[in-house]
Design an enzyme around this catalytic site. Structure first.
Site, PDB file in Angstrom:
ATOM      1  N   CYS A   2      -2.421  -3.177 -10.874  1.00  0.00           N
ATOM      2  CA  CYS A   2      -2.419  -3.127 -12.335  1.00  0.00           C
ATOM      3  C   CYS A   2      -3.840  -2.970 -12.861  1.00  0.00           C
ATOM      4  O   CYS A   2      -4.786  -3.463 -12.279  1.00  0.00           O
ATOM      5  CB  CYS A   2      -1.815  -4.409 -12.884  1.00  0.00           C
ATOM      6  SG  CYS A   2      -0.160  -4.690 -12.250  1.00  0.00           S
ATOM      7  N   ARG A  27      -6.032   3.465  -9.725  1.00  0.00           N
ATOM      8  CA  ARG A  27      -5.548   2.232  -9.087  1.00  0.00           C
ATOM      9  C   ARG A  27      -4.063   2.307  -8.784  1.00  0.00           C
ATOM     10  O   ARG A  27      -3.512   1.459  -8.114  1.00  0.00           O
ATOM     11  CB  ARG A  27      -5.844   1.016  -9.980  1.00  0.00           C
ATOM     12  CG  ARG A  27      -7.316   0.695 -10.113  1.00  0.00           C
ATOM     13  CD  ARG A  27      -7.564  -0.289 -11.248  1.00  0.00           C
ATOM     14  NE  ARG A  27      -6.992  -1.590 -11.030  1.00  0.00           N
ATOM     15  CZ  ARG A  27      -7.712  -2.648 -10.632  1.00  0.00           C
ATOM     16  NH1 ARG A  27      -9.001  -2.499 -10.426  1.00  0.00           N
ATOM     17  NH2 ARG A  27      -7.168  -3.817 -10.464  1.00  0.00           N
ATOM     18  N   TRP A  75       1.743  -1.765 -11.991  1.00  0.00           N
ATOM     19  CA  TRP A  75       2.234  -1.354 -10.657  1.00  0.00           C
ATOM     20  C   TRP A  75       3.329  -2.366 -10.369  1.00  0.00           C
ATOM     21  O   TRP A  75       3.057  -3.535 -10.125  1.00  0.00           O
ATOM     22  CB  TRP A  75       1.091  -1.455  -9.661  1.00  0.00           C
ATOM     23  CG  TRP A  75       1.308  -0.838  -8.333  1.00  0.00           C
ATOM     24  CD1 TRP A  75       1.432   0.493  -8.035  1.00  0.00           C
ATOM     25  CD2 TRP A  75       1.420  -1.518  -7.064  1.00  0.00           C
ATOM     26  NE1 TRP A  75       1.603   0.683  -6.687  1.00  0.00           N
ATOM     27  CE2 TRP A  75       1.608  -0.533  -6.063  1.00  0.00           C
ATOM     28  CE3 TRP A  75       1.381  -2.839  -6.696  1.00  0.00           C
ATOM     29  CZ2 TRP A  75       1.731  -0.851  -4.711  1.00  0.00           C
ATOM     30  CZ3 TRP A  75       1.505  -3.164  -5.338  1.00  0.00           C
ATOM     31  CH2 TRP A  75       1.697  -2.175  -4.365  1.00  0.00           C
ATOM     32  N   ASN A 101      -2.309  -9.341 -14.259  1.00  0.00           N
ATOM     33  CA  ASN A 101      -2.406  -8.764 -12.917  1.00  0.00           C
ATOM     34  C   ASN A 101      -2.168  -9.913 -11.951  1.00  0.00           C
ATOM     35  O   ASN A 101      -2.741 -10.988 -12.123  1.00  0.00           O
ATOM     36  CB  ASN A 101      -3.811  -8.164 -12.702  1.00  0.00           C
ATOM     37  CG  ASN A 101      -3.841  -7.234 -11.499  1.00  0.00           C
ATOM     38  OD1 ASN A 101      -2.835  -7.083 -10.797  1.00  0.00           O
ATOM     39  ND2 ASN A 101      -4.980  -6.606 -11.265  1.00  0.00           N
ATOM     40  N   GLY A 102      -1.301  -9.725 -10.950  1.00  0.00           N
ATOM     41  CA  GLY A 102      -1.026 -10.767  -9.962  1.00  0.00           C
ATOM     42  C   GLY A 102       0.452 -11.114  -9.970  1.00  0.00           C
ATOM     43  O   GLY A 102       1.280 -10.355 -10.470  1.00  0.00           O
ATOM     44  N   GLU A 487      -8.544   6.500  11.796  1.00  0.00           N
ATOM     45  CA  GLU A 487      -8.876   6.769  10.395  1.00  0.00           C
ATOM     46  C   GLU A 487      -8.431   8.169  10.002  1.00  0.00           C
ATOM     47  O   GLU A 487      -7.901   8.395   8.910  1.00  0.00           O
ATOM     48  CB  GLU A 487     -10.376   6.577  10.175  1.00  0.00           C
ATOM     49  CG  GLU A 487     -10.914   7.039   8.839  1.00  0.00           C
ATOM     50  CD  GLU A 487     -10.247   6.372   7.628  1.00  0.00           C
ATOM     51  OE1 GLU A 487      -9.505   5.391   7.813  1.00  0.00           O
ATOM     52  OE2 GLU A 487     -10.468   6.876   6.515  1.00  0.00           O
ATOM     53  N   LYS A 491      -5.900   8.891   6.891  1.00  0.00           N
ATOM     54  CA  LYS A 491      -6.220   9.814   5.783  1.00  0.00           C
ATOM     55  C   LYS A 491      -5.093  10.817   5.605  1.00  0.00           C
ATOM     56  O   LYS A 491      -4.657  11.078   4.488  1.00  0.00           O
ATOM     57  CB  LYS A 491      -7.534  10.554   6.086  1.00  0.00           C
ATOM     58  CG  LYS A 491      -8.775   9.714   5.893  1.00  0.00           C
ATOM     59  CD  LYS A 491      -9.177   9.571   4.462  1.00  0.00           C
ATOM     60  CE  LYS A 491      -8.919   8.287   3.762  1.00  0.00           C
ATOM     61  NZ  LYS A 491      -8.879   7.015   4.357  1.00  0.00           N
ATOM     62  N   GLU A 494      -1.735   9.091   4.311  1.00  0.00           N
ATOM     63  CA  GLU A 494      -1.718   8.458   2.983  1.00  0.00           C
ATOM     64  C   GLU A 494      -1.834   9.459   1.849  1.00  0.00           C
ATOM     65  O   GLU A 494      -1.431   9.164   0.733  1.00  0.00           O
ATOM     66  CB  GLU A 494      -2.774   7.378   2.873  1.00  0.00           C
ATOM     67  CG  GLU A 494      -4.200   7.807   2.902  1.00  0.00           C
ATOM     68  CD  GLU A 494      -5.143   6.622   2.684  1.00  0.00           C
ATOM     69  OE1 GLU A 494      -4.753   5.660   2.022  1.00  0.00           O
ATOM     70  OE2 GLU A 494      -6.265   6.671   3.199  1.00  0.00           O
ATOM     71  N   HIS A 510       0.478   6.955  28.603  1.00  0.00           N
ATOM     72  CA  HIS A 510       1.323   5.744  28.700  1.00  0.00           C
ATOM     73  C   HIS A 510       2.399   5.753  27.624  1.00  0.00           C
ATOM     74  O   HIS A 510       2.845   4.705  27.171  1.00  0.00           O
ATOM     75  CB  HIS A 510       0.440   4.500  28.569  1.00  0.00           C
ATOM     76  CG  HIS A 510      -0.581   4.386  29.638  1.00  0.00           C
ATOM     77  ND1 HIS A 510      -0.299   4.011  30.936  1.00  0.00           N
ATOM     78  CD2 HIS A 510      -1.905   4.678  29.619  1.00  0.00           C
ATOM     79  CE1 HIS A 510      -1.396   4.027  31.661  1.00  0.00           C
ATOM     80  NE2 HIS A 510      -2.397   4.425  30.896  1.00  0.00           N
ATOM     81  N   LYS A 609      -5.490   1.420  -5.158  1.00  0.00           N
ATOM     82  CA  LYS A 609      -6.880   1.446  -4.710  1.00  0.00           C
ATOM     83  C   LYS A 609      -7.322   0.065  -4.234  1.00  0.00           C
ATOM     84  O   LYS A 609      -8.085  -0.052  -3.292  1.00  0.00           O
ATOM     85  CB  LYS A 609      -7.798   1.912  -5.837  1.00  0.00           C
ATOM     86  CG  LYS A 609      -9.260   2.026  -5.433  1.00  0.00           C
ATOM     87  CD  LYS A 609      -9.459   3.021  -4.309  1.00  0.00           C
ATOM     88  CE  LYS A 609     -10.886   3.133  -3.847  1.00  0.00           C
ATOM     89  NZ  LYS A 609     -11.014   3.976  -2.626  1.00  0.00           N
TER      90      LYS A 609
HETATM   91  C1  AGP Z   1      -8.074   3.566   2.320  1.00  0.00           C
HETATM   92  O1  AGP Z   1      -7.952   4.995   2.441  1.00  0.00           O
HETATM   93  C2  AGP Z   1      -6.778   2.944   1.959  1.00  0.00           C
HETATM   94  N1  AGP Z   1      -6.483   3.294   0.602  1.00  0.00           N
HETATM   95  C3  AGP Z   1      -6.687   1.453   2.218  1.00  0.00           C
HETATM   96  O2  AGP Z   1      -6.343   1.357   3.582  1.00  0.00           O
HETATM   97  C4  AGP Z   1      -7.937   0.574   2.017  1.00  0.00           C
HETATM   98  O3  AGP Z   1      -8.909   0.895   2.978  1.00  0.00           O
HETATM   99  C5  AGP Z   1      -7.526  -0.888   2.208  1.00  0.00           C
HETATM  100  O4  AGP Z   1      -6.602  -1.202   1.200  1.00  0.00           O
HETATM  101  C6  AGP Z   1      -8.723  -1.863   2.141  1.00  0.00           C
HETATM  102  O5  AGP Z   1      -9.338  -1.747   0.899  1.00  0.00           O
HETATM  103  P1  AGP Z   1     -10.765  -2.471   0.681  1.00  0.00           P
HETATM  104  O6  AGP Z   1     -11.768  -1.759   1.561  1.00  0.00           O
HETATM  105  O7  AGP Z   1     -11.063  -2.337  -0.779  1.00  0.00           O
HETATM  106  O8  AGP Z   1     -10.592  -3.916   1.106  1.00  0.00           O
END
Ligand code: AGP
Length: 614
Positions: A2, A27, A75, A101-102, A487, A491, A494, A510, A609
């Site tokens: 949010c 976000r 959200w 938020n929360g 990673e 990428k 996501e 394996h 985010k």
């Molecule tokens: C990153 O591409 C992702 N959106 C997500 O995995 C992110 O790295 C993860 O939520 C951790 O976020 P932070 O580094 O703000 O703690």
């Protein structure tokens, strides 16, 4: 997560709020709304499901005006995305509005209690209970500040709130309990700003304070009075935020993610600047004080992080163990506190978190603190919770990262881990002066190498056209590049929603080798390092089974092209810094595939985010 924006001043609140919410779109959200105390003294609320443009159209069609207001991008957690579940929420009497938020963990019991008193609920949200509680205390004669304090004594969970009241149209009440994402207050001239994240208000002010856990603030045009929830005055430090509004803008790029990928030559430079002393051959970490005795007494380092940051932590293990010869464990933030970790005062727990507000990483930090560990963090967002609770901080200096998929923050954290490894190596005596100088010198050309990779963007369009219709990808890497395979896969999945798995190349035989066929491209990181020959062997195993291989290779490698289907070349560098360079082609490959598929690159479905809920 949010997004929250609040305003009190002399300008038209709705336009300030809408513009601020737009800067928080990254976000992730599914509905939005705003509320203002109107000139006739009533609270006007406008809420809409979907993107902010819909809310803007509603406000244009049914205007609300006023000089104090709150806004929110939601959200959904409790209750589906809908107009009636969108924030702000008002109570039965419409005297108070709140954005939140929360998660209010005890909302069901509170709702039953309030309904028994005759409160009528209009939404399925947890948020609505708090505004009814505030109205209850207002009706008992309390003012807004007191009513909020009383209401928050009943609320459980990690939450951030901003309230306004039609009877007190000169003030917003801001409150934070636990780690539900930050609340920032910006100081203007005769006006004040509130936001859940810096970029929302950066164009209005750079002077900000950050509300901490169990704190409240009474915000009026004249300023902010910060107290504990119990009412004791708190001295809040005003931070001058070094980011400029341009840094938080997207132009001239098509997406924030594209901009942030191409900013990496500069952000890597910024991560190095002021810390690598090339003349003295030393490393200085400005917010990190550790004596030689403390460094030598350290028995282990545990890195805790989530998502992309966790993969940075896996690279960090290689770097720190190599340079400082200290055992490094890497744990997912979401797992750490549930395994009763073996941690004591001789351990350091290092959190890596771009946002500094990831609830699982913060919970891991609290667990570590409770077991007596030294707390360090590598953070990008200034004033974030992780930064505030750490004994030592290494800032990423990447500037605002708006794209949900992390790119420049990831490479900045790798540079920070390298700097930390050098710093610890010097203190622990595992690097003598000449060895340290050699390691420091390796940083000098790193930004150039990153920039060099970024110059060759065209070939990714060719790959995207050829492979955009594939449903699965396998990423393989070995040694320090195994986390880069993880990673690269993250990428891709996501932002393009193509399924992708990262795997240590040696593990392919394996199990995953059963998947190899011409339908599933294999991205193999086969740069010239000590495991190159092993990688070539894995590539040959893939080819022998009809697989398609896209190899990441070192410039000057004239052998590999004949063995694979496509090659992406990167410049040679020291193995411990190669992940900084090797990840960039994988970021570009994911970006171009997602664009080719027409995906929402900056706000991928279901993603946020900063993940401030468990
Ligand atoms: C990153 O591409 C992702 N959106 C997500 O995995 C992110 O790295 C993860 O939520 C951790 O976020 P932070 O580094 O703000 O703690």
């Amino acid at each position: 997560m949010c997004g929250i924006v609040g305003y009190v001043g002399v300008q038209d609140a709705p336009s300030i709020i809408l513009d601020g919410l737009k800067r928080l779109e990254y976000r992730g959200y599914d509905s939005a709304g705003l509320a203002v105390v109107q000139l006739d003294g009533t609270i006007g609320v406008r809420r809409e499901v979907g993107k902010l443009i819909k809310l803007g159209e509603l406000v244009a069609a049914e205007p609300v005006t006023g000089q104090i207001g709150i806004g929110h991008t939601r959200w959904a957690t409790h209750g589906e995305p809908s107009q009636r579940n969108a924030h702000p929420h008002v109570g039965t009497t419409c005297e108070v509005a709140v954005v939140h938020n929360g998660i209010i963990e005890n909302f069901l019991a509170l709702r039953q209690e309030l309904e028994a008193e005759g409160c009528h609920f209009t939404s399925e949200t947890d948020t609505e209970v708090v505004v009814h509680l505030v109205e209850r205390y207002l009706s008992n004669g309390a003012n807004l500040e007191t009513a909020v304090r009383q209401a928050l004594t009943r609320v459980q969970g990690a939450n951030a709130f901003v309230f306004l009241c039609c009877h007190e149209p000169d003030r917003l009440i801001v409150a934070r309990i636990g780690n539900a994402g930050g609340i920032t207050i910006g100081f203007g001239e005769g006006e004040m700003f509130v936001a859940s994240d810096i970029p929302a208000i950066l164009e209005h002010t750079r002077d900000m304070i950050f509300i901490e856990d169990r704190q409240m603030a009474i915000v009026t045009r004249e300023g902010a009075q910060v107290t504990t929830l119990a009412g004791e005055a708190v001295e809040a430090n005003v931070h001058a935020i070094p980011w400029d509004p341009i840094a938080a803008a997207k132009e001239p790029y098509r997406h924030f993610m594209q901009k942030e990928i191409y900013e990496q030559a500069r952000s890597v430079t910024d991560a190095i600047r002021g810390r690598a002393d090339f003349e003295a051959g030393q490393v200085r970490l400005e917010q990190f004080t550790l004596t030689q005795k403390e460094a030598q007494a350290l028995e282990k380092i545990i890195i805790v992080a989530c998502g992309t940051s966790a993969y940075a932590g896996l690279v960090g293990k290689f770097i720190i163990e190599s340079l400082a010869r200290i055992p490094v464990e890497v744990d997912y933030g979401s797992e750490f506190r549930y395994r009763d970790p073996i941690v004591n005062g001789n351990a350091a727990v290092l959190a890596i978190t771009q946002s500094g507000e990831t609830v699982d990483t913060l919970a891991a930090m609290e667990e570590a603190r409770g077991k007596g560990a030294r707390l360090w963090s590598i953070v990008n967002v200034i004033g974030s919770q992780a930064m505030r609770i750490s004994d030592g901080v290494i800032l990423m200096h990447a500037g605002p990262e708006i794209g949900v998929a992390s790119t420049k923050a990831f490479t900045a954290s790798l540079v920070d881990l390298y700097l930390l490894g050098c710093y610890l190596g010097k203190l622990r005596g595992t690097l003598n002066d000449s060895q340290l100088r050699k390691q420091v010198d390796q940083l000098a050309r790193l930004p150039d190498f990153v920039g060099h990779v970024l110059e060759h963007g065209d070939e990714y369009n060719i790959l995207a056209n050829e492979f955009h219709d594939r449903e699965h990808f396998l990423y393989l890497g070995r040694g320090i590049n195994y986390p880069i395979a993880l990673e690269g896969a993250l990428k891709l999945k996501e932002i393009s929603y193509i399924h992708a798995e990262g795997y240590p190349a040696g593990e392919m035989k394996h199990g995953p080798i059963a998947l190899i066929d011409e339908a599933m491209p294999v991205v193999a990181i086969a740069v010239r390092d000590h495991v190159y020959d092993k990688m070539i062997s894995q590539i040959e195993q893939v080819k022998a089974r009809g697989g398609i291989v896209i190899a990441l290779a070192t410039e000057g490698d004239t052998d590999i092209a004949a063995k694979v289907d496509h090659v992406l070349f990167v410049p040679p560098t020291t193995p411990l810094l190669s992940p900084v360079i090797n990840v960039v082609p994988l970021q570009l490959l994911a970006y171009h595939l997602a664009v080719r598929l027409g995906c929402d690159v900056d706000q991928p479905r279901n993603l946020a985010k900063s993940v401030t809920v468990e």
